[in-house]
Design a protein around this motif. Structure first.
Motif, PDB file in Angstrom:
ATOM      1  N   GLU A  37      -1.663   2.916  -1.627  1.00  0.00           N
ATOM      2  CA  GLU A  37      -0.430   2.278  -1.136  1.00  0.00           C
ATOM      3  C   GLU A  37      -0.071   1.095  -2.046  1.00  0.00           C
ATOM      4  OE1 GLU A  37       2.319   3.187   1.297  1.00  0.00           O
ATOM      5  OE2 GLU A  37       0.397   3.802   2.197  1.00  0.00           O
ATOM      6  N   GLN A  38      -1.078   0.236  -2.329  1.00  0.00           N
ATOM      7  CA  GLN A  38      -0.853  -0.947  -3.161  1.00  0.00           C
ATOM      8  C   GLN A  38      -0.470  -0.568  -4.592  1.00  0.00           C
ATOM      9  OE1 GLN A  38      -0.862  -4.203  -2.188  1.00  0.00           O
ATOM     10  NE2 GLN A  38      -1.113  -3.489  -0.088  1.00  0.00           N
ATOM     11  N   GLU A  45      -2.684   8.058   0.024  1.00  0.00           N
ATOM     12  CA  GLU A  45      -3.974   8.120  -0.659  1.00  0.00           C
ATOM     13  C   GLU A  45      -4.881   9.091   0.072  1.00  0.00           C
ATOM     14  OE1 GLU A  45      -6.051   4.314  -1.678  1.00  0.00           O
ATOM     15  OE2 GLU A  45      -7.460   5.092  -0.194  1.00  0.00           O
ATOM     16  N   ILE A  46      -5.526   9.971  -0.660  1.00  0.00           N
ATOM     17  CA  ILE A  46      -6.478  10.904  -0.051  1.00  0.00           C
ATOM     18  C   ILE A  46      -7.902  10.345  -0.163  1.00  0.00           C
ATOM     19  CG2 ILE A  46      -6.840  12.297  -2.154  1.00  0.00           C
ATOM     20  CD1 ILE A  46      -6.430  13.966   1.229  1.00  0.00           C
ATOM     21  N   MET A  63      -6.550   7.992  -5.316  1.00  0.00           N
ATOM     22  CA  MET A  63      -6.046   9.339  -5.549  1.00  0.00           C
ATOM     23  C   MET A  63      -4.822   9.584  -4.681  1.00  0.00           C
ATOM     24  SD  MET A  63      -9.435  11.745  -5.798  1.00  0.00           S
ATOM     25  CE  MET A  63     -10.079  11.325  -4.176  1.00  0.00           C
ATOM     26  N   GLY A  64      -3.686   9.754  -5.305  1.00  0.00           N
ATOM     27  CA  GLY A  64      -2.470  10.135  -4.600  1.00  0.00           C
ATOM     28  C   GLY A  64      -2.318  11.647  -4.629  1.00  0.00           C
ATOM     29  N   ALA A  84       4.083  -3.780  -6.680  1.00  0.00           N
ATOM     30  CA  ALA A  84       4.924  -4.678  -5.892  1.00  0.00           C
ATOM     31  C   ALA A  84       4.412  -6.115  -5.927  1.00  0.00           C
ATOM     32  CB  ALA A  84       5.003  -4.172  -4.447  1.00  0.00           C
ATOM     33  N   ALA A  85       3.079  -6.276  -6.078  1.00  0.00           N
ATOM     34  CA  ALA A  85       2.506  -7.626  -6.098  1.00  0.00           C
ATOM     35  C   ALA A  85       2.609  -8.264  -7.483  1.00  0.00           C
ATOM     36  CB  ALA A  85       1.045  -7.570  -5.654  1.00  0.00           C
ATOM     37  N   GLY A  86       3.188  -7.539  -8.446  1.00  0.00           N
ATOM     38  CA  GLY A  86       3.336  -8.082  -9.786  1.00  0.00           C
ATOM     39  C   GLY A  86       2.138  -7.866 -10.694  1.00  0.00           C
TER      40      GLY A  86
END
Lengths: 413, 413
Positions: A372-373, A379-380, A393-394, B100-102
């Motif tokens: 997510e980040q 994410e799996i 891992m996406g 997103a956090a740069g």
């Protein structure tokens, strides 16, 4: 009586259908799964209540992961909608070329086929895994922890109803409804049907799968993560990062477990760092040099350096120089996430290049190692091995490639 | 007495050095290895003669693979020079993004670390593997067939001398000098030191490694390849491709083993196809429909459909339509290479998309599945599994990725 061979055959047949679907149809199925989950909230909560009643002697930490609520079911449904909104990883062509013989060779992304998941008593993994595998065109065989059996049965039934409603094979998402060890063991050897096995859970579960399976495994999640505070670090930045990496969510794999601090700044920095951690309830375990500076730490043992606490505990070591820090990390880490806090350019580059881990950070918290980040949307798992996928891992990690080769009569000389 | 743990530690230490080398230094080492091989031709031939003498009771096919000659040693040296000329796979950055956090997140190609190879009595694999692993920045532990022990000892000694001469750790290339089963078994469980294990050889060896190893394995080389002659195929093209795929080098994994032919053209085409194959000494085994057209074939058995002959044998099946051809291939193939001969666009697209294999061809011989033919310059093997690498594996398959993440104090909310 569960017949894994039959389940495998059905999964493989479903996978052949899924592999040929267009993106719109898969997204329609994901949205139908989300709607069906919401519509059957009561039925799912009832099943979950039976699991919770049977698990009443388990610790609160355990039942908290097992527990479903209307809000959590709504979160799962929203998760499926988010996956529907992500790009289709099998729509991609990685590249291509014409070879010397004039063959047009295209490397195309395709689904893996049938994915096996072995995980603990966390019903949310059932829905997450079903959504991610479906979007990537794979069938899935799910084997969750036995304490979540009723919840998982209810969830997979709902997901299968949704699949049927949109005209897709229900066997695209199957639950191994006998969560015995014998069947888990059989699943680990189902090489004729499973293309990959992804274990998710604690170190014990992961190692059991890695040591037993003949199906190819993607190892995930063990995280003995370090933060190294270099002599040029900004103390305030170091404090904020170390505290965040340790206490923001101590139970997860990307939390920091070890603090290494350069000897040149240990006397100046360690009292403030230790106090900040202790103010958040962290129990510190120091080596001799660290305890000489901050006496109110327990003594570290050799075993600590290889231990992932997943708790408000942190071990502290005073380090002679960066080489020692890198050597210590490469000897004891689980190749997950490591961070250096420094203002020295050469130190940052050495650390980035020489530390062997999926994710190596400069001046940031290890807590960012997350699909997510990273912006993958979902994410799996987080791979700590080096083959196939490394780090978060996406959807792309659930695909492989196929060479499609077009000729006009070429034979080999 | 071989201590695999010690060898693993030395390999890991060497790998840490190799991972930091620039491309020029690695190329210099490869050229030194080539020069050293040429300079020690006599010594290598002497060792090989001892192996050959001990293997005098083996069949000619076996000793031919074991035998070294001045020309073959020169080929090995030239192979190393070719690898030196290839691009460095670890010089590549796959991509990157700012989250997103740069955080600036770069995905960099890095070596796997320590590669294990288990292979048969083919001394050329020793040099090939050493060259490819070195170029990609990996250390290698080699376990060749016991009948090649003296040759492999001489070769690795020469390669290690070259490494030492250019100032690199000799332990970058190590031979497990006790080719016993017990030690091979121990190597398959050396998870603390080996990042990957690549078996090369016959189906028996590959399956033994896949079924035993806890080290991650890349499965290579099993090839039960099919050619499907569609009703719209050009007969002359079909004949040239089928003959090439079957007879040009029948012992290798990308040779065709099965001929499927559409029922609408079987009566017209099969006599000519069969005659062309038989003229090259191919023994045909047909199903009932095929034998009704060409009576001088043996009868096929059910086991044939799953058998890789590696010989001048081919099984023939008359097929009702393309769906049956695709279903038959997906049930019996080893996911290596499959080809359709057709002039129908829709048939070609269905075949390309629905056949599950590393390489799927239209109107070309399966014999092109090869790193050299694909233009990769070199090949460590042909992966028939779906994880990590699929199809011919060049230098890139010996690398993984690492996320390098640069921040300025980011913590997770």
């Amino acid at each position: 009586m569960i017949d894994l061979t039959q389940m495998g055959q059905q999964a493989q047949a479903a996978a052949q259908v899924l592999a040929q679907l267009d993106t719109a149809t898969k997204n329609q199925a994901l949205l139908a799964m989300a709607a069906e989950l919401t519509a059957h909230t009561e039925q799912i909560l009832d099943a979950n209540a039976r699991d919770l009643a049977a698990a009443s002697d388990q610790p609160a930490k355990f039942t908290d992961r097992l527990r479903l609520t209307p809000a959590r079911i709504s979160d799962m449904a929203n998760g499926l909608k988010s996956v529907a909104a992500l790009p289709d990883p099998t729509a991609r062509i990685d590249g291509g070329f014409t070879n010397a013989a004039g063959l047009s060779i295209i490397q195309k992304r395709v689904p893996l086929g049938v994915v096996g998941m072995i995980y603990e008593a966390r019903p949310n993994v059932t829905v997450d895994a079903a959504g991610l595998t479906l979007k990537s065109g794979n069938a899935v065989m799910l084997r969750g922890g036995k304490e979540a059996l009723q919840s998982n049965l209810a969830l997979t039934q709902v997901l299968q109803t949704a699949l049927t409603k949109v005209g897709l094979p229900a066997q695209a998402v199957q639950l191994v409804a006998d969560p015995s060890r014998a069947l888990a063991n059989e699943m680990m050897h189902l090489t004729a049907y499973l293309d990959v096995l992804i274990p998710r859970g604690g170190a014990g579960l992961i190692q059991a799968v890695v040591n037993t399976a003949t199906v190819p495994v993607i190892e995930t999640g063990a995280g003995n993560c370090h933060i190294y505070v270099d002599q040029t670090a900004d103390l305030e930045m170091a404090k904020a990062i170390v505290v965040n990496a340790k206490v923001q969510r101590p139970s997860v794999c990307n939390a920091a477990e070890k603090l290494l601090i350069h000897q040149a700044v240990a006397a100046d920095y360690l009292p403030a760092l230790a106090a900040a951690l202790q103010a958040h309830g962290v129990a510190l375990r120091g080596d001799e040099a660290a305890r000489a500076i901050v006496p109110n730490m327990a003594a570290v043992t050799a075993a600590d350096w290889d231990t992932e606490y997943n708790d408000l505990i942190m071990a502290v070591k005073v380090i002679a120089d960066e080489d020692e820090a890198i050597a210590h990390i490469n000897r004891h880490n689980t190749k997950h996430s490591e961070s250096i806090i420094t203002n020295d350019y050469a130190s940052s580059e050495r650390f980035l290049n020489q530390v062997d881990a999926a994710c190596v950070y400069v001046n940031a918290s290890t807590r960012f190692t997350d699909g997510e980040q990273f912006g993958f949307g979902a994410e799996i798992g987080i791979s700590t091995q080096k083959l196939h996928a490394r780090g978060p891992m996406g959807l792309a990690a659930l695909t492989t490639t196929k060479y499609q080769i077009r000729g006009n009569g070429q034979v080999r000389e």
